[in-house]
Write an enzyme that holds these catalytic residues in place. Structure first.
Site, PDB file in Angstrom:
ATOM      1  N   GLU A   1      -1.603   9.777  -8.406  1.00  0.00           N
ATOM      2  CA  GLU A   1      -2.935   9.457  -7.852  1.00  0.00           C
ATOM      3  C   GLU A   1      -4.015  10.360  -8.478  1.00  0.00           C
ATOM      4  OE1 GLU A   1      -2.964   9.379  -3.468  1.00  0.00           O
ATOM      5  OE2 GLU A   1      -4.779  10.574  -3.571  1.00  0.00           O
TER       6      GLU A   1
ATOM      7  N   LYS B   1       6.718  11.118  -2.332  1.00  0.00           N
ATOM      8  CA  LYS B   1       5.316  11.123  -1.893  1.00  0.00           C
ATOM      9  C   LYS B   1       4.494  12.099  -2.729  1.00  0.00           C
ATOM     10  CE  LYS B   1       1.468  10.575   0.246  1.00  0.00           C
ATOM     11  NZ  LYS B   1       0.781  11.643   0.788  1.00  0.00           N
TER      12      LYS B   1
ATOM     13  N   SER C   1       1.444   7.257   2.938  1.00  0.00           N
ATOM     14  CA  SER C   1       0.229   7.168   2.123  1.00  0.00           C
ATOM     15  C   SER C   1      -0.590   5.960   2.519  1.00  0.00           C
ATOM     16  CB  SER C   1       0.553   7.084   0.638  1.00  0.00           C
ATOM     17  OG  SER C   1      -0.657   6.892  -0.079  1.00  0.00           O
TER      18      SER C   1
END
Ligand code: 2AM
Length: 501
Positions: free
Chosen positions: A211, A204, A132
């Site tokens: 996010e 992730k 990321s």
């Protein structure tokens, strides 16, 4: 033909692949590179003639495999999905063997990584790693989330630790100063071995789910500030810059401040944000997180809400029609005082704590499901720098799990309990305002609903159980009987004696 002496190889020279390759070379590792469209490889080599580690462009996979020292470490950055399997097959045909390690650094679904590790066992070692940080992160220091067998990690570790973002060990603040050819010195790298098979890609994915909420919450704060106070984008930019000096200090707040002061390149009198279509795209990782939460029965409602908020935004055409027909309250502008702005900041902060609580709750459940032993303090610590959700706040999460690795929910940590205690009056006021004025703030609301439900010893699910027992004889447990003992009432007979024959 290159000799077999590069330390590592990389396949897939789109933006992320190119930048990761340059980052690796910057740290002195010789690297062989390959791209399906070979002109891309040629251009890349031509554009980067001098790097601290050598860049070796390869025209064929045979040449590529032959260029890498054994055991070969091959980082694959192709489109997630069938392209990964296709590349692995081709690599095997081109000469990779059972000792060689293929590192899938794309956004692969973690169940694919679990499957691939099994499927290719004995042929190659398949390893997964989340990456990321976007283009710049890949180039100058991403957050890297590796998962796979520990022996493979030993070969990858020096490279991954060298190229990852670095943060100060104590404060968790990113160490600035990376430039092309000049890697950051010192600090702790934002990468750590997370667990076997799909653990890295799973973490992730949850990072991306969080996010989505982070971005949605910031957008809701922006929308409330704008709708309620009538502020212009550059004024809003100044507010976000101020917020970036508080607990909210983060990459996403920082870029929001930048975005809001950006003028439209076509017309400098306008702000760019005002000419961007309000229909959000998505690539699927938020949806994966939300649907995994549904599959596992974990209440990650703000993550799901953030995905739905993007879906709602995307039906712009319908919304335009509905906006002319469906009535709501007329927004009454408020005076732009510091109290309202601070209240919105608190609403954003409290909601954000809930979003992270949900993400970590998901990972707690997944580790049971997949037999991983995730270290939540480590996960929070490798998100402190490099990745899109990097934030000062992640040091507090790191601390929370270091103090208590068994923490059941982030909301139970003393620091976060105090933060929500301080902010919740404002949080509730802001949501009340949004409701009264008819301004959508779905993620703020769902986060508060999560908080209020989580702190409720009693929820109305007793009634649901009774309804289920009524129409489907699904049975219920009693508060005054041991758990596991199930009861059923003949509801129609109890309530409608006339039905008795
Ligand atoms: P390309 O330049 O030949 O399209 C992102 O799409 C990256 O993945 C690009 O480098 C692209 O190569 C590569 N890619 C996508 N699908 C692929 C496939 N099936 N095989 C090999 N590389 C692929």
């Amino acid at each position: 033909m290159a000799t077999a002496n590069t330390r590592v190889g990389l396949i897939g020279l789109a933006v992320m692949g190119k930048n990761l390759a340059l980052n690796i070379a910057d740290h002195g590792f010789d690297i062989a590179v390959f791209n399906r469209t070979t002109s891309v490889t040629d251009e890349f080599i031509k554009e980067n003639p001098i790097t601290p580690g050598k860049l070796i462009g390869c025209q064929s996979l045979r040449e590529f495999v032959a260029a890498i020292a054994r055991p070969r470490v091959v980082v694959v950055l192709v489109k997630a999905g069938p392209a990964v399997d296709s590349i692995v097959q081709q690599l095997i045909e081109a000469g990779l063997d059972a000792e060689d390690i293929v590192v899938d650094a794309g956004n692969s679904l973690w169940t694919d990584t679990i499957r691939r590790e099994k499927e290719y066992a004995g042929k190659i070692k398949f390893f997964g790693s989340g990456v990321s940080g976007g283009e710049l992160g890949a180039r100058f220091g991403p957050s890297l989330m590796p998962g796979g067998d520990p022996a493979s990690w030993k070969h990858l570790e020096p490279i991954w630790k060298a190229i990852a973002a670095k943060v100060d060990a104590k404060t968790g603040q990113p160490i600035p100063g990376a430039e092309p050819g000049k890697p950051v010195q010192g600090g702790v790298p934002c990468t750590a071995y997370l667990g076997p098979n799909g653990a890295g890609h799973y973490v992730k994915m949850v990072h991306n789910g969080i996010e989505y909420v982070d971005m949605q919450l910031i957008s809701e704060a922006y929308f409330l500030l704008r709708s309620l106070l009538g502020l212009k984008p550059d004024e809003l930019s100044a507010i976000f810059s101020d917020w970036n000096r508080t607990e909210l200090d983060s990459y996403l707040i920082e870029i929001t401040a930048d975005v809001l002061r950006q003028r439209d390149p076509r017309n400098k009198r306008k702000f760019l944000v005002d000419v961007i279509v309000d229909a959000a795209g998505q690539k699927g990782t938020g949806k994966w997180t939300a649907s995994n939460a549904l599959d596992m029965g974990i209440p990650a409602n703000s993550i799901a809400e953030a995905v739905f908020a993007r879906c709602m935004s995307a039906i712009k055409g319908e919304r335009l029609i509905a906006s002319k027909k469906l009535r709501g309250p007329t927004i009454k502008k408020l005076r732009a005082g510091t109290a309202v702005i601070e209240a919105i900041r608190q609403a954003l902060y409290c909601s954000k704590i809930c979003a992270y609580a949900q993400g970590f709750q998901l990972m707690r459940e997944a580790q049971k499901e997949y037999n991983w032993k995730l270290d939540f303090g480590t996960i929070a610590s490798i998100w402190r720098g490099g990745c899109i959700i990097r934030a000062r706040f992640l040091q507090k999460i790191t601390d929370a799990y270091q103090i208590n690795p068994q923490l059941v929910n982030l909301l139970m940590d003393p620091y976060f309990r105090k933060e929500i205690r301080n902010g919740q009056d404002d949080w509730r006021k802001v949501i009340t305002l949004a409701v009264q004025q008819g301004i959508p703030a779905p993620a703020f609301m769902s986060a508060l609903a999560y908080y209020d439900a989580y702190r409720s010893a009693v929820l109305p699910a007793n009634l649901i159980q009774a309804q289920r027992d009524y129409f489907g004889a699904h049975t219920y447990e009693r508060l005054d009987s041991p758990s596991g003992e199930f009861f059923h009432v003949d509801w129609p007979a109890a309530n409608r004696p006339e039905l008795k024959v």
